[in-house]
Design a protein around this motif. Structure first.
Motif, PDB file in Angstrom:
ATOM      1  N   GLU A 187       0.832  -1.208   0.000  1.00 17.35           N
ATOM      2  CA  GLU A 187       0.000   0.000   0.000  1.00 17.35           C
ATOM      3  C   GLU A 187       0.867   1.260   0.000  1.00 17.35           C
ATOM      4  O   GLU A 187       0.520   2.259  -0.626  1.00 17.35           O
ATOM      5  N   ASP A 188       1.994   1.219   0.697  1.00 19.46           N
ATOM      6  CA  ASP A 188       2.897   2.372   0.736  1.00 19.46           C
ATOM      7  C   ASP A 188       3.547   2.607  -0.623  1.00 19.46           C
ATOM      8  O   ASP A 188       3.708   3.749  -1.048  1.00 19.46           O
ATOM      9  N   GLU A 199       2.254   1.773  -3.520  1.00 15.16           N
ATOM     10  CA  GLU A 199       1.188   2.298  -4.383  1.00 15.16           C
ATOM     11  C   GLU A 199       0.953   3.779  -4.108  1.00 15.16           C
ATOM     12  O   GLU A 199       0.837   4.579  -5.047  1.00 15.16           O
ATOM     13  N   LYS A 200       0.890   4.174  -2.855  1.00 15.24           N
ATOM     14  CA  LYS A 200       0.661   5.579  -2.502  1.00 15.24           C
ATOM     15  C   LYS A 200       1.771   6.475  -3.027  1.00 15.24           C
ATOM     16  O   LYS A 200       1.508   7.572  -3.539  1.00 15.24           O
ATOM     17  N   GLU A 215      -0.832  -1.664  -9.925  1.00 19.02           N
ATOM     18  CA  GLU A 215      -1.089  -2.998  -9.376  1.00 19.02           C
ATOM     19  C   GLU A 215       0.213  -3.484  -8.757  1.00 19.02           C
ATOM     20  O   GLU A 215       1.233  -3.555  -9.429  1.00 19.02           O
TER      21      GLU A 215
END
Length: 77
Positions: free
Chosen positions: A6-7, A9-10, A22
């Protein structure tokens, strides 16, 4: 310390706001990821420049907090 997917992606989205991202954890260890980044802003850029944009978005974390990233970039169909 490993980075969470998630980090990653952010960070990519912060640097490339029009991207679809993705992330796949390849080894289940939070240290080896694959990322597919699709962005209209990549259009007309050579692939090496697309990859550089992603690395810039990661802010120097490659080789440190982020050990390995298998990167695929593309423009939308």
């Amino acid at each position: 310390m490993p980075m969470a997917a998630e980090d990653i992606e952010k960070l990519i989205l912060a640097g490339i706001p029009d991207a679809r991202v993705e992330i796949t954890d390849l080894a289940g260890d939070g240290d080896h990821y694959a990322a597919r980044v699709v962005a209209e802003s990549f259009r007309g850029m050579p692939r090496v420049r697309q990859h550089q944009r992603v690395y810039e978005a990661l802010g120097g974390r490659m080789g440190g907090a982020l050990h390995a990233l298998q990167l695929t970039t593309a423009t939308p169909d």
